[in-house]
Enzyme design. Structure first.
Site, PDB file in Angstrom:
ATOM      1  N   LYS A  38       0.873  -1.173   0.000  1.00 22.80           N
ATOM      2  CA  LYS A  38       0.000   0.000   0.000  1.00 22.80           C
ATOM      3  C   LYS A  38       0.914   1.228   0.000  1.00 22.80           C
ATOM      4  O   LYS A  38       1.478   1.598   1.015  1.00 22.80           O
ATOM      5  CB  LYS A  38      -0.899   0.029   1.232  1.00 22.80           C
ATOM      6  CG  LYS A  38      -1.840   1.252   1.271  1.00 22.80           C
ATOM      7  CD  LYS A  38      -1.614   2.049   2.539  1.00 22.80           C
ATOM      8  CE  LYS A  38      -2.373   3.344   2.571  1.00 22.80           C
ATOM      9  NZ  LYS A  38      -1.895   4.373   1.631  1.00 22.80           N
ATOM     10  N   GLY A  78       6.943   5.711   8.100  1.00 21.95           N
ATOM     11  CA  GLY A  78       6.027   6.840   8.168  1.00 21.95           C
ATOM     12  C   GLY A  78       6.083   7.508   9.523  1.00 21.95           C
ATOM     13  O   GLY A  78       7.099   7.439  10.230  1.00 21.95           O
ATOM     14  N   SER A  79       4.992   8.133   9.905  1.00 23.21           N
ATOM     15  CA  SER A  79       4.955   8.911  11.141  1.00 23.21           C
ATOM     16  C   SER A  79       4.916   8.021  12.372  1.00 23.21           C
ATOM     17  O   SER A  79       4.479   6.868  12.307  1.00 23.21           O
ATOM     18  CB  SER A  79       3.735   9.830  11.140  1.00 23.21           C
ATOM     19  OG  SER A  79       2.545   9.074  11.290  1.00 23.21           O
ATOM     20  N   ASN A  80       5.328   8.590  13.503  1.00 24.42           N
ATOM     21  CA  ASN A  80       5.333   7.832  14.754  1.00 24.42           C
ATOM     22  C   ASN A  80       3.933   7.430  15.189  1.00 24.42           C
ATOM     23  O   ASN A  80       3.708   6.299  15.633  1.00 24.42           O
ATOM     24  CB  ASN A  80       5.995   8.653  15.858  1.00 24.42           C
ATOM     25  CG  ASN A  80       7.497   8.639  15.756  1.00 24.42           C
ATOM     26  OD1 ASN A  80       8.044   9.015  14.721  1.00 24.42           O
ATOM     27  ND2 ASN A  80       8.168   8.214  16.809  1.00 24.42           N
ATOM     28  N   VAL A 123       1.145   6.878  13.413  1.00 27.85           N
ATOM     29  CA  VAL A 123       0.602   5.785  12.612  1.00 27.85           C
ATOM     30  C   VAL A 123       1.397   4.506  12.856  1.00 27.85           C
ATOM     31  O   VAL A 123       0.828   3.416  12.987  1.00 27.85           O
ATOM     32  CB  VAL A 123       0.610   6.156  11.112  1.00 27.85           C
ATOM     33  CG1 VAL A 123       0.172   4.970  10.259  1.00 27.85           C
ATOM     34  CG2 VAL A 123      -0.309   7.353  10.858  1.00 27.85           C
ATOM     35  N   GLY A 124       2.705   4.632  12.929  1.00 29.24           N
ATOM     36  CA  GLY A 124       3.554   3.459  13.139  1.00 29.24           C
ATOM     37  C   GLY A 124       3.212   2.713  14.417  1.00 29.24           C
ATOM     38  O   GLY A 124       3.150   1.479  14.432  1.00 29.24           O
ATOM     39  N   GLU A 173       9.869   2.058  10.782  1.00 23.17           N
ATOM     40  CA  GLU A 173      10.861   3.127  10.669  1.00 23.17           C
ATOM     41  C   GLU A 173      10.100   4.438  10.671  1.00 23.17           C
ATOM     42  O   GLU A 173       9.249   4.674   9.810  1.00 23.17           O
ATOM     43  CB  GLU A 173      11.698   2.966   9.396  1.00 23.17           C
ATOM     44  CG  GLU A 173      12.642   1.776   9.438  1.00 23.17           C
ATOM     45  CD  GLU A 173      13.638   1.817  10.599  1.00 23.17           C
ATOM     46  OE1 GLU A 173      13.940   2.932  11.085  1.00 23.17           O
ATOM     47  OE2 GLU A 173      14.084   0.753  11.025  1.00 23.17           O
ATOM     48  N   CYS A 210      13.449  11.533   6.655  1.00 22.70           N
ATOM     49  CA  CYS A 210      13.521  11.188   8.073  1.00 22.70           C
ATOM     50  C   CYS A 210      14.932  11.385   8.615  1.00 22.70           C
ATOM     51  O   CYS A 210      15.116  11.541   9.821  1.00 22.70           O
ATOM     52  CB  CYS A 210      13.041   9.757   8.307  1.00 22.70           C
ATOM     53  SG  CYS A 210      13.886   8.516   7.327  1.00 22.70           S
ATOM     54  N   GLN A 268       1.476  19.270   4.399  1.00 29.18           N
ATOM     55  CA  GLN A 268       2.861  19.374   4.834  1.00 29.18           C
ATOM     56  C   GLN A 268       3.315  20.826   4.872  1.00 29.18           C
ATOM     57  O   GLN A 268       4.033  21.252   5.782  1.00 29.18           O
ATOM     58  CB  GLN A 268       3.770  18.547   3.921  1.00 29.18           C
ATOM     59  CG  GLN A 268       5.155  18.296   4.502  1.00 29.18           C
ATOM     60  CD  GLN A 268       5.094  17.622   5.867  1.00 29.18           C
ATOM     61  OE1 GLN A 268       4.269  16.734   6.103  1.00 29.18           O
ATOM     62  NE2 GLN A 268       5.944  18.053   6.778  1.00 29.18           N
ATOM     63  N   GLU A 277       9.718  16.669  15.157  1.00 27.56           N
ATOM     64  CA  GLU A 277      10.069  16.533  13.748  1.00 27.56           C
ATOM     65  C   GLU A 277       9.191  17.466  12.918  1.00 27.56           C
ATOM     66  O   GLU A 277       7.969  17.414  12.982  1.00 27.56           O
ATOM     67  CB  GLU A 277       9.875  15.092  13.277  1.00 27.56           C
ATOM     68  CG  GLU A 277      10.330  14.888  11.845  1.00 27.56           C
ATOM     69  CD  GLU A 277      10.191  13.444  11.388  1.00 27.56           C
ATOM     70  OE1 GLU A 277      11.119  12.943  10.731  1.00 27.56           O
ATOM     71  OE2 GLU A 277       9.150  12.824  11.690  1.00 27.56           O
TER      72      GLU A 277
END
Length: 488
Positions: free
Chosen positions: A180, A233-235, A237-238, A255, A289, A336, A390
């Site tokens: 995806k 991706g983002s923290n 969502v991760g 990551e 990142c 963004q 970030e």
């Protein structure tokens, strides 16, 4: 919004066929340099579409894992050759979807091709070891077995390299894949999948389903027939993906973010440090990142470094990444851009001094794009949001220190630990940095952004799930060790 008549609609790729989603809905991919241009349309898929892709992958994995590594490797070589023929087309699409300059996109695509060839070679390397048994009439050894079906969830900032550095090792070690991609860059991913199709990869071995993260991304995390998930991706969502995978016993690899420092020692080559800082902070509009976010400079050279940094930053040309002579493109999307501008506003509100930039570019050639100036703050303290969070944009926080010890303390005083750099000619400083810096990637006299494909990549603290990608380290995630004991 103006719809360009030539914009193509790209389908899902399921079981070797290009299929429309069950929803009959599509999502437009917008050029961030010109929001009136639609690069293409991708499917807004449902859980039903994902289920079809997973079922195809599960069925195909039975035969795929039986092939020798050499045979699987040949497929990857063929994909690399197909991509090489279409390098310019894929790179141009990546620039139109994501905004980075064409030179950067070509470099990323070239790297993707090299990754495919690297992992194609992995098919001929060892998968285990012979271990002495206590029984002299027995043979004991290890081998590796694939996880099964791997779900791949990728971001928009590296639309070529990241999908490939996840898919290639997954495939070479005998797994099948459901990917995806980020919807912002899903057209680029579709073109990559077309290269796998051209290489005649068996049906069902690689499947692509596009759509929202809440439906397809979460569906991958929750799916009982997906055995492993690799995510960048983002923290926020991760962590949701990791929790969902953990709850059902699936293997996962995350990551996530970074707040990467560069330390500039008093003995540093300042011209080299400035060049690397600008490259690390502002290439790809800071949307990496591993991008440089904090620059921690010893007081003895602070003013000289700052003067050089401001002068060089003022030379940056901003515009459409497809235009010759442009060094920095737009933010990848409107959200963004708004995030970057909000952090710049926070920096000013919290008392940092805005030295350069800080504005959205709206006039003339910039009016239809998501452009922001490269931005530099000073008088930044460690408690400020721009020093801790970030930003994922072209923003530098300059911080002055008296010693390397103080620099390391500040460098480590964040929740992230992805990459870090130091510029120094002092061996003692180098060793202190190597030993004391809490980051998965440490670089000396080189920018913070960048890692070679044959080397492990991953972070510490909140930057990752503590696994590693790329190089031989990928084997540790995409396979399980099986110990074999044979008694005569």
């Amino acid at each position: 919004m103006t719809v360009t008549t030539e914009a193509k609609t790209f389908m899902n790729y399921i079981n070797g066929e290009w299929e429309a989603s069950s929803t009959n809905q599509v999502i437009a991919s917008i050029n961030p340099a010109n929001k009136n241009e639609i690069v293409g349309y991708v499917q807004n898929s449902s859980k039903e579409d994902l289920d079809l892709a997973v079922a195809a992958a599960k069925k195909a994995q039975i035969e795929w894992k039986k092939l020798t590594g050499a045979v699987r490797g040949q497929y990857l070589y063929n994909v690399a050759n197909a991509m090489e023929k279409r390098l310019g087309e894929i790179a141009e699409c990546a620039t139109r979807e994501m905004g980075k300059t064409l030179a950067e996109a070509k470099g990323e695509t070239t790297r993707g091709i090299a990754i495919l060839r690297y992992y194609a070679g992995e098919g001929m390397r060892k998968v285990g070891d012979v271990i002495p048994a206590t029984d002299n009439e027995a043979l004991m050894f290890t081998t590796r077995t694939p996880l099964g079906v791997v779900g791949v969830i990728t971001p928009w900032n590296f639309p070529v390299a990241i999908p490939i550095w996840k898919m290639a090792p997954a495939l070479i070690y005998g797994n099948t894949v459901v990917i995806k991609p980020a919807t912002e860059t899903a057209v680029t991913c579709a073109k990559i999948v077309e290269c796998f199709e051209e290489a005649e990869l068996p049906a069902g071995v690689l499947n692509m389903v596009t759509g929202s993260g809440s439906v397809i991304g979460q569906g991958i995390a929750d799916h009982p027939d997906i055995n492993g998930i690799t995510f960048t991706g983002s923290n926020g969502v991760g962590k949701k993906i990791g929790q969902a995978a953990l709850a059902r016993g699936a293997k996962y690899q995350l990551e996530m973010g970074g707040k990467n420092p560069v330390i500039v020692a008093a003995d540093a080559d300042l011209d080299l440090a400035v060049e690397a800082t600008i490259s690390g902070a502002f290439r790809s509009t800071g949307q990496k990142c591993t991008a440089t976010s904090r620059v921690i400079v010893q007081s003895d050279v602070y003013e000289a470094f700052k003067e050089k940094l401001l002068a060089k930053t003022n030379e940056i040309t901003i515009g459409d990444g497809l235009t010759e002579g442009i060094w920095m493109g737009p933010c990848a999307n409107d959200n963004q851009l708004k995030t970057v501008l909000s952090y710049i506003e926070k920096g000013v509100e919290e008392g940092a001094t805005l030295l350069l930039g800080g504005e959205q570019l709206k006039e003339s050639d910039y009016e239809h794009g998501f452009y922001v100036q490269p931005t530099i703050f000073e008088n930044v303290t460690t408690d400020m949001a721009i020093a801790q969070e970030e930003i994922f944009g072209p923003v530098i926080a300059l911080m002055k220190v008296d010693s390397i010890k103080e620099a390391l303390e500040i460098a480590n005083d964040v929740q992230y630990g992805l990459s870090a750099s130091i510029f120094t000619t002092n061996i003692g400083h180098m060793l202190s940095f190597i030993n004391d810096m809490d980051a998965g990637l440490v670089r000396i006299n080189a920018e913070s952004a960048g890692v070679e494909l044959q080397a492990p990549f991953g972070g510490m603290k909140q930057s990752s799930s503590h696994s590693r990608e790329q190089g031989e380290a990928a084997k540790e995630f995409f396979t399980s060790i099986k110990t074999v004991f044979v008694k005569s």
